[in-house]
Motif scaffolding. Structure first.
Motif, PDB file in Angstrom:
ATOM      1  N   SER A  30      -6.304  79.685  16.553  1.00  0.00           N
ATOM      2  CA  SER A  30      -5.523  80.876  17.001  1.00  0.00           C
ATOM      3  C   SER A  30      -6.000  82.405  17.208  1.00  0.00           C
ATOM      4  CB  SER A  30      -4.082  80.862  16.262  1.00  0.00           C
ATOM      5  OG  SER A  30      -4.558  80.985  15.013  1.00  0.00           O
ATOM      6  N   GLU A  33      -7.134  70.246   9.363  1.00  0.00           N
ATOM      7  CA  GLU A  33      -7.079  68.843   9.699  1.00  0.00           C
ATOM      8  C   GLU A  33      -8.056  67.955   8.782  1.00  0.00           C
ATOM      9  OE1 GLU A  33      -5.697  67.339  12.486  1.00  0.00           O
ATOM     10  OE2 GLU A  33      -4.727  69.388  12.525  1.00  0.00           O
ATOM     11  N   GLU A  57      -5.640  72.393  21.094  1.00  0.00           N
ATOM     12  CA  GLU A  57      -6.508  71.248  20.366  1.00  0.00           C
ATOM     13  C   GLU A  57      -6.295  69.893  21.350  1.00  0.00           C
ATOM     14  OE1 GLU A  57      -8.709  69.705  17.245  1.00  0.00           O
ATOM     15  OE2 GLU A  57      -8.222  71.766  17.649  1.00  0.00           O
ATOM     16  N   ARG A  75      -3.838  76.879  12.495  1.00  0.00           N
ATOM     17  CA  ARG A  75      -4.330  76.105  13.545  1.00  0.00           C
ATOM     18  C   ARG A  75      -5.331  77.145  14.382  1.00  0.00           C
ATOM     19  NH1 ARG A  75      -2.628  78.380  18.281  1.00  0.00           N
ATOM     20  NH2 ARG A  75      -0.898  80.110  18.370  1.00  0.00           N
TER      21      ARG A  75
END
Length: 512
Positions: free
Chosen positions: A72, A95, A223, A70
């Motif tokens: 971060s 993703e 997100e 993610r």
């Protein structure tokens, strides 16, 4: 053949290695990720610890380190640590489809896969390591690699015409230049900047490195806000965001959401758009009219040549052109215009030489030969240039984007710019988004067709829209049809997928 050249004198750019080694000498917050805030000395210690883990894992200068997870602080730390050991950072957006990620991981031949959270399913047999947080590492001494401007800093994957993504290696020369320029060009070097871009897009590096070079603060955006402009406005206000990078279509959505908002609560001082031709719609102009202290920049570049040009819009927003130019080259960048017709020497394909140029594509010798070509010595002595495939025009020393060469449109022998049609549609009441595309309805028969999204409860009157366009555009530029759609198809970066629009229209014209 006469080739027009535009040039901006280079600047002295500190290499990323020097910047990383100097992180601990700064004060103030460097990265904010939700409830966590890392100040510059903490970030410096963490990056040194991560670099030690990479060396212990056998990573050496010239290797590639893939990173996934993610958005971060961990991803930022991993990128800086990878650069500090002389390896190339390869972002893999979690993703993306698994098959795409597997291809990217194998194609880049990563020495190590770093990840947040659990080990990803696509890792296969690749050696991997969860990115340790601050304080989870043994202490490590700083590395002092000599700066090498030609060493690849990162490899980023971009879509390929074959459906298989292709990796592009960008050297320190290119990214150091961009980051140093971004820090100096902004209204202040130490702005509090949103980290909005997906990690697999080159704007991510502009957000992160352009901020850290200037001593600013990178604030990781959740997100969920990418497709919720109303919630994004609240977050921008709560986090006191001063600088924002985003695609033009995302700015359009933000401007629409802000129509009834109190913009005095925002701290924005600079907005930068890139990735597609900017359309200055009425909502965008109104957005900046209500924020007179906020500067608006139009950026242009490709994955293959990083950041290339900039244009800062000036004067009252009401006077801004619907299709602003992409501007002038960054320092150390030489732009060449290769004319398609000797009678129009200032209209042609845009070629990029100098500082922004990538090393090239990974494992793609034929594509490298096609896109990165030798050229006769330019006025600035360059002998290699990237062929962008973009059709541009020089006006008053500024570059104006016209279209992709493979999408150049001639209707009844007259060159037509579909983006101009988009802009004129966007000027009409009740239109939120508009896309005009050429559709080949039969061999030798090309038509313009358009789709729009409408404001709530706004009916579509296609005939009225075509009459309004006839007041603004020549007959060849009027779309044959204008249809309303619930939403526009998007690319992974959030841009409108014009190819998908054209394919859907073609399916209605020539049903299978």
């Amino acid at each position: 053949m006469t080739v027009t050249s535009l040039w901006t004198e280079p600047i002295s750019a500190a290499c990323l290695g020097e910047m990383i080694r100097g992180l601990g000498d700064r004060t103030g917050p460097a990265v904010v990720d939700g409830d966590r805030t890392l100040h510059y000395p903490e970030l410096s210690t963490w990056v040194a610890e991560l670099a030690g883990r990479l060396v212990a894992a056998g990573v050496t200068a010239g290797d590639r380190v893939a990173v996934t997870g993610r958005r971060s602080a961990e991803v930022i730390g991993a990128m800086l640590a990878t650069a500090s050991v002389g390896a190339a950072y390869v972002p893999l957006d979690a993703e993306y489809p698994t098959r795409r990620l597997v291809h990217m991981l194998v194609d880049c031949d990563a020495a190590l896969l770093l990840h947040t959270g659990d080990r990803p399913d696509f890792a296969g047999a690749a050696p991997s390591l969860r990115i340790p947080g601050p304080g989870e590492n043994a202490a490590a001494g700083p590395l002092h690699l000599p700066c090498d401007p030609e060493r690849p800093l990162y490899v980023i994957y971009t879509s390929g015409s074959t459906g298989r993504p292709k990796g592009v290696a960008l050297p320190h020369r290119s990214i150091d230049n961009m980051a140093q320029w971004q820090s100096a060009h902004s209204v202040r070097p130490d702005l509090r900047t949103a980290q909005f871009a997906p990690m697999n897009f080159d704007v991510w590096f502009q957000e992160v490195l352009g901020t850290l070079y200037g001593g600013g603060t990178v604030v990781i955006m959740p997100e969920r806000l990418r497709r919720d402009p109303i919630a994004l406005l609240d977050w921008l206000a709560d986090e006191r965001i001063e600088r924002l990078f985003l695609p033009g279509v995302a700015l359009q959505m933000l401007a629409l959401a802000a129509a009834d908002d109190d913009l005095d609560r925002l701290a924005l001082r600079e907005v930068n758009v890139a990735g597609e031709q900017l359309l200055c719609s009425p909502p965008i102009r109104e957005f900046f009219e209500r924020m007179p202290e906020c500067r608006f920049n139009n950026h242009y570049g490709q994955s293959e040549s990083a950041m290339v040009t900039v244009h800062t819009l000036s004067g009252p927003p009401a006077s801004w052109p619907a299709l602003p130019p992409i501007g002038r080259p960054l320092p150390g960048c030489e732009l060449l215009i290769a004319p398609l017709d000797p009678a129009e020497p200032h209209v042609g394909e845009l070629l990029v030489a100098g500082a922004p140029l990538a090393v090239g594509y990974l494992n793609q010798p034929e594509l490298n030969a096609e896109r990165y070509r030798p050229v006769p010595p330019t006025p600035r002595g360059h002998t290699r240039a990237f062929h962008t495939g973009d059709l541009v025009q020089i006006e008053d020393g500024q570059v104006q984007f016209l279209s992709r060469l493979d999408e150049e449109v001639k209707i009844r022998g007259v060159r037509v710019n579909p983006l101009e049609v988009d802009a004129c549609l966007m000027e009409q009441r009740g239109i939120d988004e508009a896309v005009c595309v050429p559709v080949d309805v039969a061999a030798g028969s090309r038509q313009l067709r358009a789709v729009v999204t409408l404001a709530a409860d706004q009916p579509l009157d296609a005939d009225e829209l075509r009459r309004a366009l006839a007041e603004l555009l020549p007959a060849q530029s009027i779309p044959v049809t204008i249809e309303a759609v619930p939403s526009m198809p998007r690319t992974p970066s959030g841009k409108i997928d014009r190819k998908a629009v054209a394919e859907s229209l073609l399916a209605t014209v020539r049903p299978s």
